[in-house]
Design a protein around this motif. Sequence first.
Motif, PDB file in Angstrom:
ATOM      1  N   GLY A  52     123.427  -4.152  80.769  1.00  0.00           N
ATOM      2  CA  GLY A  52     124.517  -4.796  80.054  1.00  0.00           C
ATOM      3  C   GLY A  52     124.087  -5.108  78.633  1.00  0.00           C
TER       4      GLY A  52
ATOM      5  N   PHE B 148     123.474 -10.377  79.523  1.00  0.00           N
ATOM      6  CA  PHE B 148     122.961 -10.373  80.904  1.00  0.00           C
ATOM      7  C   PHE B 148     122.169 -11.653  81.163  1.00  0.00           C
ATOM      8  CE2 PHE B 148     118.520  -9.353  79.856  1.00  0.00           C
ATOM      9  CZ  PHE B 148     118.656  -8.810  78.577  1.00  0.00           C
TER      10      PHE B 148
ATOM     11  N   ASP C 228     113.434 -16.234  82.378  1.00  0.00           N
ATOM     12  CA  ASP C 228     112.222 -15.979  81.608  1.00  0.00           C
ATOM     13  C   ASP C 228     111.322 -17.200  81.633  1.00  0.00           C
ATOM     14  OD1 ASP C 228     114.693 -16.484  80.210  1.00  0.00           O
ATOM     15  OD2 ASP C 228     113.701 -16.326  78.279  1.00  0.00           O
TER      16      ASP C 228
ATOM     17  N   ILE D 267     107.937  -7.036  73.060  1.00  0.00           N
ATOM     18  CA  ILE D 267     107.387  -8.330  73.456  1.00  0.00           C
ATOM     19  C   ILE D 267     105.910  -8.391  73.054  1.00  0.00           C
ATOM     20  CG2 ILE D 267     107.024  -9.961  75.382  1.00  0.00           C
ATOM     21  CD1 ILE D 267     110.033  -9.291  74.893  1.00  0.00           C
TER      22      ILE D 267
ATOM     23  N   GLU E 203     114.021  -1.332  87.156  1.00  0.00           N
ATOM     24  CA  GLU E 203     113.116  -2.407  86.735  1.00  0.00           C
ATOM     25  C   GLU E 203     113.838  -3.751  86.913  1.00  0.00           C
ATOM     26  OE1 GLU E 203     111.752  -2.291  82.574  1.00  0.00           O
ATOM     27  OE2 GLU E 203     111.815  -4.472  82.709  1.00  0.00           O
ATOM     28  N   VAL E 204     113.370  -4.544  87.865  1.00  0.00           N
ATOM     29  CA  VAL E 204     114.010  -5.849  88.097  1.00  0.00           C
ATOM     30  C   VAL E 204     113.188  -7.002  87.518  1.00  0.00           C
ATOM     31  CG1 VAL E 204     115.441  -5.168  90.053  1.00  0.00           C
ATOM     32  CG2 VAL E 204     113.063  -5.889  90.448  1.00  0.00           C
ATOM     33  N   GLY E 205     111.940  -6.718  87.148  1.00  0.00           N
ATOM     34  CA  GLY E 205     111.125  -7.771  86.552  1.00  0.00           C
ATOM     35  C   GLY E 205     110.078  -7.152  85.650  1.00  0.00           C
ATOM     36  N   HIS E 206     109.595  -7.943  84.696  1.00  0.00           N
ATOM     37  CA  HIS E 206     108.587  -7.431  83.767  1.00  0.00           C
ATOM     38  C   HIS E 206     107.746  -8.617  83.321  1.00  0.00           C
ATOM     39  CE1 HIS E 206     107.891  -4.214  80.405  1.00  0.00           C
ATOM     40  NE2 HIS E 206     106.776  -4.722  80.872  1.00  0.00           N
TER      41      HIS E 206
ATOM     42  N   TYR F 107     107.311 -13.831  81.380  1.00  0.00           N
ATOM     43  CA  TYR F 107     107.600 -13.289  82.709  1.00  0.00           C
ATOM     44  C   TYR F 107     109.104 -13.256  82.925  1.00  0.00           C
ATOM     45  CZ  TYR F 107     102.859 -15.126  82.686  1.00  0.00           C
ATOM     46  OH  TYR F 107     101.577 -15.422  82.321  1.00  0.00           O
TER      47      TYR F 107
END
Length: 429
Positions: free
Chosen positions: A152, A155, A159, A202, A272-275, A306
């Motif tokens: 999107g 969204f 974090d 980042i 990718e649901v998390g980074h 995170y």
Amino acid sequence: MRLSRYFLPVMREAPAEAEIVSHKLMLRAGMIQQVSAGIYDWLPLGLAVLKRVERIVREEMNAAGALEILMPTIQPADLWRESERYEAYGKEMLRIKDRHERDMLYGPTNEENVTDIFRRHVRSYRQLPLNLYHIQWKFRDEIRPRFGVMRGREFLMKDAYSFDLDYEGARRAYDNMFVAYLRTFKRMGLTAIPMQAETGPIGGNMSHEFQILASTGESAVFYDAAFEEVDFDAPDLDIERLKALYAATDDMHDPAKCPVPADRLRTGRGIEVGHIFYFGTKYSAKMGANVMGPDGTETPVEMGSYGIGVSRLVGALIEAFHDEKGIVWPEAVAPYRVALVNLRPDDEACRALAEDLYGRLRAMHVDVLLDDTEERAGAKFATMDLIGIPWQVTIGPRGVKEDRVELKERRTGERHDLSPALLVERFAP
Ligand code: 5CA
């Protein structure tokens, strides 16, 4: 909730612009609707799931020792000038001017904002370790918003930001989040594979993406077959071993240098649901966020960040859990746990039994949706299968006479008859 009083604008056909199954099903099930490219309204059913996902994320963050705060969506450009990211971020950042012609922006992420909180209040290593998180809307003016809530422009992200005195501390904070992420996704019924990742805008030099396997995923992924045997729930899960196992997305994968023999290398596509990122003093040094160590010297604080894509997870969950009839929610995120389908609301005995069960389940705090509408039976079943409530209970005139209702499990399609009393017992806490 009574379906007759609910707002559930279901559609038999998905609009043509929806390309992938989760986007189609979210539109058909009346969960979301598009307001502008990559910007969505969340309707009651969609919001109910979003809140479930958010709650699991929040509980696991709290359990891991992170503290919830709430930073704003709109930030002053000056904070981003300090970190030198205001120009660098480019067109993905939505830039705004306020009435005084001051440069503002709709936050794509919050490293600067949280570093500012830290530098105003923390001076000593005794106040560390610290991990602050929030769950807040972000805006990134993506070139190609697509796949509904999966990519999107606006969204919802969780974090978290960790602060430590030294590298060892930062590393522990990173590992703590690493494990919390595996737990969070597992609770939603998902297996997310941690993969070495690029750090992008980042920054930093240690980073993992958490990828859910799905054929519609945006990136190609490569991983060691050993992941298939990992028990992510094991209390003595060995993170070092997990980090050492090979797993990478296409931008990091180099077939020439890949250490995994061909017969053990699995390929697929991932969402990718998390980074998570370790970036040390990248922000703290530029922004003057220093702490005093035990020896009295001041150093820039060591940081990591995170992220979890909370709204993306709603789409990712549907990619993982659906069949040809519709969504199949895992119980942990289902908008309602039980659906009571009254086939004949005009029949007094059916109505009385449906109302009685509805009242008793609600008294036990079971989330229940009562279909008390006058629709045809076929349409009722199709809607229930589409919206994916895990347990469907059918109440009809024949069953009522024999003191029986039918319980169907959405996932397996298994049905069996039981008495209303046993049904209530089945869902008792
Ligand atoms: N500040 C860091 C971590 S807190 C950060 O912004 N990381 S990120 O860019 O990787 O985003 C974190 C997560 O947000 C991603 O893993 C992804 O699940 C989700 N996300 C990122 N961009 C979008 C988008 N355009 N639409 C939906 N979810 C997104």
